[in-house]
Structures are given as C-alpha cells and as structure tokens.
Design an enzyme around this catalytic site. Structure first.
Site, PDB file in Angstrom:
ATOM      1  N   LYS A  78       2.647   7.410 -19.723  1.00 61.53           N
ATOM      2  CA  LYS A  78       2.794   5.944 -19.811  1.00 61.53           C
ATOM      3  C   LYS A  78       2.396   5.383 -21.183  1.00 61.53           C
ATOM      4  O   LYS A  78       3.158   5.526 -22.122  1.00 61.53           O
ATOM      5  CB  LYS A  78       1.983   5.281 -18.690  1.00 61.53           C
ATOM      6  CG  LYS A  78       2.692   5.412 -17.325  1.00 61.53           C
ATOM      7  CD  LYS A  78       2.112   4.425 -16.332  1.00 61.53           C
ATOM      8  CE  LYS A  78       2.678   4.567 -14.956  1.00 61.53           C
ATOM      9  NZ  LYS A  78       3.809   3.669 -14.727  1.00 61.53           N
TER      10      LYS A  78
ATOM     11  N   THR B 165      11.962  24.763 -21.947  1.00 64.48           N
ATOM     12  CA  THR B 165      12.696  24.724 -23.218  1.00 64.48           C
ATOM     13  C   THR B 165      11.993  23.851 -24.253  1.00 64.48           C
ATOM     14  O   THR B 165      11.653  24.304 -25.337  1.00 64.48           O
ATOM     15  CB  THR B 165      14.136  24.210 -23.016  1.00 64.48           C
ATOM     16  OG1 THR B 165      14.806  25.101 -22.129  1.00 64.48           O
ATOM     17  CG2 THR B 165      14.897  24.153 -24.330  1.00 64.48           C
TER      18      THR B 165
ATOM     19  N   ASP C 176      -5.974  12.256 -12.885  1.00 61.42           N
ATOM     20  CA  ASP C 176      -4.664  11.732 -13.251  1.00 61.42           C
ATOM     21  C   ASP C 176      -4.862  10.389 -13.953  1.00 61.42           C
ATOM     22  O   ASP C 176      -5.085   9.368 -13.308  1.00 61.42           O
ATOM     23  CB  ASP C 176      -3.819  11.573 -11.972  1.00 61.42           C
ATOM     24  CG  ASP C 176      -2.440  10.973 -12.245  1.00 61.42           C
ATOM     25  OD1 ASP C 176      -2.256  10.338 -13.300  1.00 61.42           O
ATOM     26  OD2 ASP C 176      -1.553  11.124 -11.384  1.00 61.42           O
TER      27      ASP C 176
ATOM     28  N   PHE D 228      -0.793   8.071  -5.890  1.00 63.70           N
ATOM     29  CA  PHE D 228       0.528   8.253  -6.498  1.00 63.70           C
ATOM     30  C   PHE D 228       0.403   9.209  -7.674  1.00 63.70           C
ATOM     31  O   PHE D 228      -0.328   8.934  -8.632  1.00 63.70           O
ATOM     32  CB  PHE D 228       1.129   6.928  -6.978  1.00 63.70           C
ATOM     33  CG  PHE D 228       2.546   7.100  -7.450  1.00 63.70           C
ATOM     34  CD1 PHE D 228       3.607   6.925  -6.570  1.00 63.70           C
ATOM     35  CD2 PHE D 228       2.824   7.498  -8.755  1.00 63.70           C
ATOM     36  CE1 PHE D 228       4.917   7.128  -6.981  1.00 63.70           C
ATOM     37  CE2 PHE D 228       4.133   7.709  -9.170  1.00 63.70           C
ATOM     38  CZ  PHE D 228       5.175   7.515  -8.277  1.00 63.70           C
TER      39      PHE D 228
END
Lengths: 495, 495
Positions: free
Chosen positions: A353, A378, A322, A216
């Site tokens: 997280k 931005t 990750d 994931f």
C-alpha cells in the site's frame, strides 16, 4: 521543465528547512506542505456528475466497474485533494485505499519518476532473482531497508500485499518443516519428493497459518484462507482448513472499560494458545494485523500483542505482522508495531500500500530457505516501484511526516471527541487515540454518511459493517482536519 | 534529449518504413532493428568476473542471491545483447526469463517511459477498481485489449503470471457455483454464508482445477497447486487436492512418429475426460500451457488442444489457456493458441512476462462475478506497466515482429536441424518447428552447455530436466541466429 501533460501546472512546495531528517518536532500546522493546494473542496455537480457517468459507461464495456467509487482526473488532483471529471475537487481522507502517502502529484516523486534509474527499470524489467542490476543492492539499502523494522535487516520483495503475505507463509512452512527434518542440511525424503508432485503429504504437508476473526490478509488462495472479513470476499473459493482465533472486541472509551478489556484480551490469548496446541493441522505461524483494517478498525492493546509474541516464542511458532495497511507512518510511528515495545521483534513483517511496492522483512537468516529456487518467481517485485518507495521515504524524512501524522492525529482525535459528545448516536466507539490519523468510529448510518460526505466535498471510506475509517495521507495537517470536522458536522446535520 | 544516465548513448533505430502495421512480409534479414547493436558478443573475463563477484557478495547481505545468474548492467545492454559488470556482452537468447520482448533500451519504450501519462501513473498509483483514471478505458482499448485473443474482448488486470492465473481460477469457481445455484440472481444460502467464514463447504467448496503433469502455472498457493514441474518448487507448501492429467509425451522427429504420437494424445485426452467425470473434488476448469515451458518445452498438436476444447465444452468445464510464457509473439503468432484454429475460443487466456503486465482475457459476460467486490484487490494491476505493454504492442506492429519471429524461427530451426544431424547426442528431440523461436532440445550435458555458452558469449536458459530452451526476443534476426549457431557448435566441440 515539468514532464507532466500540458495544462497541469505543478505547484511548488513551500520552502522548508533543507536536509531535514527524522525529528521529534512536528512542523507548525500553519505551514502547508503543498502551498498551492486548494483552500478547500469544490463541489459543482451532483456526484457522480455527467462526465463521470459517461466515462464509467465507456469503461464498463471492457472492465468491471461495479466497485467504482469515482473516476479520477489525476492530472488535476493535488496534495490531499482528489478531482473527478466534472470539476469537483474533494478533500481525500481515503487516499485510494489507504495507499497514497505523500500527496497526489508530489513534486519529489515526479523527480524520481523522471530519473534515469526509473527509466531504465521501466524499459529493462529485470528478473530480480536471476539478473538483478548492479544498483539493486543500493536501491534496497537506501530505500526499502532503510526503514526496516527494528531487528529485521533483510527483505523478500513482492508485487502487492496478497502475494507478500503468501510468500511469508511459504517461508514459515519451509522453516517449520526444516526444523522438523533436523535442520538445513537434512535432505528431503523420497516419499516427500514423490508425494508433493501429487499435492499430498508429507511433501505437501497439512500445516496451517492461524489468523483472526475479521482479519483481512488478501484474496489469493493462501491469503484468502487467512482472511475472515466478509463472506463476499470468500464465497465459492476453495480454502485451506486453517484455524481462526477471536480478535479482542474492546469496549470504548477504553479508560472506562480497562479491566473488562484486559480480560477480553486474556481470553483471546488463551484461545490462540489452545489452537496452536490442539488444532489438527499444526500451526506454522500466527498472522495478525496491528489494527484490523478492512475488518472494521478493530484495535487491541500492546499487552495483547506482547502476549502473542510470548505465546509464539513459547510454542515455537512464527509471528508474522501484516503491516500492509498500518505501515509507513499512518499510526504516528513508521510501523504500527513500534507501539508495542516488543522484546523480540516479529519474525516477519509484510508491507505494501503506502510503500507502493511490497514484500516482507525478516531478520533470522534461517528464514532464507535452505536451497535456491524455493522462494522464487520471474520478477520478484518491480524496481520501478521500489524507487518510488525510496522517494516516499525521502519525503517522509525531509518533512518529518511520521511526527506530523502523530500530531495531526492527536488534533483530529480531539475534534472528533468533541463531535462524539455532541452527536453520540453518529460517533460510536471512537477509536485510534494515539494512533496517528488511523481513526475510526461506528455509525448506524455509515453508508449514508459516506455518500453524503461526497456532496459536501470529502472522500471517505468505510470498513467492516459500520465503521467510518479515516485514512488521510501523511501530509494531512491541522487545517485539513478543521475542514474535515466541519464537513462531518454538516453531514450529520443532513441525516 | 535522452533521459538516460550520462555515459549511455542511446543508439538510434535503423530507418524503417513509417507507420508500418501488421504485415505478412517479414523484414529483410539484413536490416537490423537496432542499428548500433554490437556485431557480436565480447567476453573479456571469466564469468562471473571480479566485479560481478564483489557486487553479488554485497547484494547477498540483504537479498537471497543463490538463484543469481548474472548481475547486469542495464545501462550498457542494448537490443539482443546483455552486459555484465566486467565488460562482458552476451547475445541474450534467454531474455531475462523469456520476458523481454523488444530489446534492452528500446528507444520507443524510452519515449513511453518519459511520457506524461507514465509519470502521472507512477506518482498517483490508482486503486483501479475504485478510482480508475479517465484514461484507463483508453489505455486498455489501445493496448492490452487491442491484441485480445479472438473471441475475447474483456480483461481483468493483475500484477504477474501467478496472480493472473489465480484470479482466473477464482472466476472459474464463482462461475461454476453460480450455475449450480441456478444463475446470477440466486442468493447465497445462510449455510454458505456461515461455512465460508470457517473455510468449510458449502461456502468454501472443494472444487478443483485440473492441470497437467510437468505444468508450471506459478507459485502462490492456488497456482502452485496446479504446478507440477519440480519437487523443489512445491516441497513443504500445503496444496489443494486437485487432479493432474498426463501431458502427451511426443516422440521426435514428429514426421517419423505420427501415428504413435496421435495415439499418445488420445490416451491423454481420455484421461482428462475420465478425471473430469470421476475426480472426487469436481473440476471447475482445465488449465493448460500451449507449450509446457518450465516443465521442459513439451509440445502437443493442435488436435490435442482441439480435443481439450471439445471435452471441456461437453462436460461444461471451463478451458483456461496459460499464455504467460508462450504469449506475445514468441511462437510466430501473437498467441500460441492461434496455431490451433479452435471453433470456440478458450474461456479465459492468461498473460504476463513479455506483456510486462498481467491479467486474463475473457469474452463471456457471465464470467464477471454476479456481485461487485468478489473479484477485487487494492491495485488490480499497474497502469504504468499497462502503458509499457501498449508501447510493446506498438513496436510489434510497427516492425512486424510476430512475422519476423516466425521467419527467423524457421531459419534458426533449419540451422539447428543441421547441427542435430552432425551432433545427434547433444541435440536430442529438437522441437518447436513452425513455432517461431520457441525452440528447444534435450542434451545429457545440458548444464555444462549452459555454463560454457556464457564463456563463448551467449546467455541461454534451460527448462525441465535436460532441455536447452531458446527464448530470444522478438527482435532476434537471422544474423543473430548465425552467431548463436556458430557459438553452439563451439560449445559442443568443448564438451
């Protein structure tokens, strides 16, 4: 003066040694971090209770609530305990989605939230790539970068795990094409400049990111193309033709299956190397979670990850880790990949997280794209969330929370081992030994266990098809573990 | 008591009629919103000055600064004026990247930033899909949804413009496949469930989003596949094979080219319809900006957008309007598409920037995916930023800032028309009449103009190849327009 709403009394922290820095001595279990936490859960209605049902119906008018777990009263939640709208207070070992590190209503974070720096960053939101504040370098150096993984000293900031992963992929693609082109000075060809405007190669090349089955990595279009957790996450969304390799499927207990597991990992590594060499869309990077989290808490050994690092070095492919769910202390090290003892650090490490902000770390200056405005948007993150991360880091250091999590994790794991011997059908494949509180097991009645746990005062999450996953906060201590173990046994007896 | 850092004196607002709600009477130009704003810019060093250069070198150690415009002292910036580290204070008509709506250090936003709700949302960040607070419905209803575009009454919240656009695309793809499958009750096929896990159709279908040449919709993988602004934004990043249509290229002044422009728009509409009917990857949605902003401030008439709405209805394709840059008042309406007088509202409208948070509005309940967890991520936005948006909406209503922007825009446009007659070579294709302060023009010496503007105390941005784009805040008034016009003329004389 508390700036919180009237009616909420902020509980003071227990007095602890001042100016505590990272230490290898865990705090004594008897010393609670939140001295005024409830001594245990309180459940006074069915869950969800009447107030929760009413509020959910109201929210449903304007916001999709079908994934609702529990409407929360954050003003009453404290430390490891989460409160709903019906006076129920649950021991929380899910911590939102593994994303609350130092407790609800942490007093130090409250100070950060009311600081002048916070206020100015909330009301004068900078476009960090164009108009950073004078303090931005300092906020990074004393916060995000203070805990940078070994060997990595720079950061691109982002908003959440998904976009952090995607900008890391973008960096990998740009790096790869730059090498192929002959270095940072080599110009883009006319053909590249023209073809990219119509989304065609060579300007928009058909390169790929290799990820693993059950992985994931997020749900935006690039990250979702590397996510392989569940069909429901992916259905109907166009995806890139990128390769997946098999993640090792280890047998438990590990001690009893050492040889078989080592062979399984070798087989998976060979598949990775074959895919890198043969996949029709060339692989720019390998993306991996230290522990596959949403995919069901799938672990692999340090040897497997060392093997991945070796293969990627040998094949000149980047290695991205990750750490969105595993990072920031939960495994008993600050970063889960600290468990691997790599000779060469990962090329990039992504985070979010528990950091409450997001981004990726890197070390190689060549990973900065060769021209400005290639990696840009931005806001490029949010300084107010970076300030919160700095506050979290300060708490982790002051209280020695990584060491606490390692020690509490060992205590909790031992307790779960006892339960698994007593109720083997409900505690299968217990895993996460030596990985702090990042512990899980499989149960054929997983969904029933999660639902019943609420009725005895514990908020727990699941992952994958059948895993109960524990994701307590870093302030989870032995006395909380005792309550959890006791309530789990109660649930098992109710099945 | 000001919570800002010592040394910063917060200037009090001019007294204005209390409890002012949206009104059609603009405030008198002479009444400044920020009574203690500087009366004009101050430039005391070359820009960048020595302090800025030193700080940039320090930041460069850890953060890519090659897109740096100006290191900013936000504690000294006030209202329409931005301050650097060398004592220079510039009239800011760029407003970060068109993203500051109600002035630097706005006192009402300071109150919001120090409110109990803000503090609890900063320190107890919820996973909004699972554990929203009891207040979340109310925050949405009194904030984000209070200004929902006509006909749209629901919202999915997000983090920034790019991911807001991508989750809107995801909703469009899910909606399309659901129709093809026979409605929300129809199950996924085994083939879909299996193929999506390897990123192949039919589970991961080769559907597309149609966007326009020169469009900008963000830089993540899905949004970047619809972005067609500049090669440097897209190079080396894999992209989906999605179609682009030509955006009308209007001639100015509009009054003198009415027939030609109408023909141009018809030609573009025909191309859109042809692409929808013929493109090899079926089109699920048309995505369009009311004014192409990054792409060079390209305008089209209401008739063009009415035509797009008609075509998409006729071909059963969704119509998504990207109001990330145009939304929240800058065009003299709250949403730029309010200028179009559509019979049927857009299917989705995305927002970010001046909203300081992000997401998409929708009205059709069928745009909620048929099962939970299909449109989901950990945070799904940030309540602390949603609270800031609510504060911005309160300021806009209290001060009548949409009406102010319409009136100030008309005044400013008239002044620029005068300049364009006097210096036609430097003010080509002046555009944005009747669009509030969302005004631009082309100049062959654009980059020189932007650089020299700083030296005379004005911070201006560009867009596209040759456009000077004005993006002042909503608190920009006639006396600021006078300064801007005067300084622009100064710059032109320096060329």
């Amino acid at each position: 003066m508390s700036a919180l709403r009237p009616g909420l009394k902020l509980r003071s922290f227990a007095r602890l040694p001042a100016a505590r820095t990272i230490s290898t001595t865990p705090l004594r279990a008897a010393q609670p971090y939140f001295s005024n936490e409830p001594s245990g859960p309180t459940v006074s209605t069915a869950i969800p209770g009447p107030n929760n049902k009413k509020a959910a119906a109201e929210l449903n008018e304007v916001f999709d609530v079908r994934s609702l777990n529990m409407l929360t009263d954050y003003t009453k939640s404290i430390g490891n305990y989460i409160s709903d709208l019906d006076g129920n207070t649950l021991l929380d070992v899910y911590a939102q989605i593994a994303s609350i590190p130092v407790g609800y209503n942490n007093p130090h974070l409250e100070k950060v939230a009311t600081s002048p720096e916070m206020i100015t960053s909330l009301i004068n939101r900078p476009a960090l790539g164009n108009f950073p504040s004078a303090e931005w370098a300092n906020i990074l150096k004393t916060g995000v970068l203070k805990v940078a993984p070994k060997g990595l000293n720079q950061v691109y900031t982002a908003m959440a795990g998904s976009d952090a992963n995607e900008i890391a992929y973008k960096a990998a693609f740009m790096y790869r094409r730059q090498l192929e082109r002959g270095g940072p000075e080599a110009d883009f060809s006319e053909q590249e400049l023209e073809s990219t405007m119509v989304n065609q190669q060579p300007g928009s090349p058909q390169l790929s990111i290799l990820s693993f089955k059950s992985a994931f990595h997020g749900r935006l279009f690039g990250s979702l193309s590397t996510t392989r957790s569940k069909a429901i996450h992916k259905l109907d969304i166009p995806a890139f033709d990128w390769p997946q390799a098999t993640f090792p499927s280890l047998k438990y207990p590990l001690e009893e299956h050492a040889q078989e597991n080592a062979q399984e990992e070798q087989r998976c590594l060979q598949e990775v190397e074959r895919l890198i060499k043969e996949y029709h869309n060339p692989v720019a990077a390998v993306m991996v979670e230290p522990i596959q989290s949403e995919g069901g808490d799938n672990h692999a050994s340090p040897a497997f990850f060392q093997g991945l690092r070796d293969i990627t070095k040998r094949t000149n492919v980047l290695f991205i880790v990750d750490e969105v769910q595993t990072g920031v202390g939960a495994t008993g090290k600050f970063w889960a990949h600290d468990h691997w003892n790599l000779d060469t650090p990962p090329d990039m490490v992504t985070f979010s997280k528990k950091a409450q902000t997001a981004g990726y770390y890197y070390g190689n200056p060549a990973l900065r794209p060769n021209k400005p405005y290639r990696q840009f948007n931005t806001w490029m993150g949010d300084p107010s969330r970076a300030l919160i991360f700095r506050g979290i880091i300060e708490e982790i250091e002051r209280l020695g929370l990584v060491e606490n999590t390692a020690a509490t994790g060992a205590y909790l794991y031992a307790g779960l081992e006892r339960l698994s011997k007593q109720y083997p059908q409900h505690f299968q494949n217990l895993r996460g030994k030596g990985q702090g509180t990042f512990i899980a097991w499989d149960s054929p009645k997983r969904d029933e266990i999660l639902a019943k746990a609420k009725s005895v005062g514990v908020n727990i999450g699941g992952s994958g098809q059948s895993a109960v996953r524990l994701r307590p906060m870093l302030i989870f201590q032995n006395h909380h573990a005792d309550i959890l173990l006791e309530r789990l046994e109660q649930v098992i007896k109710m099945l």
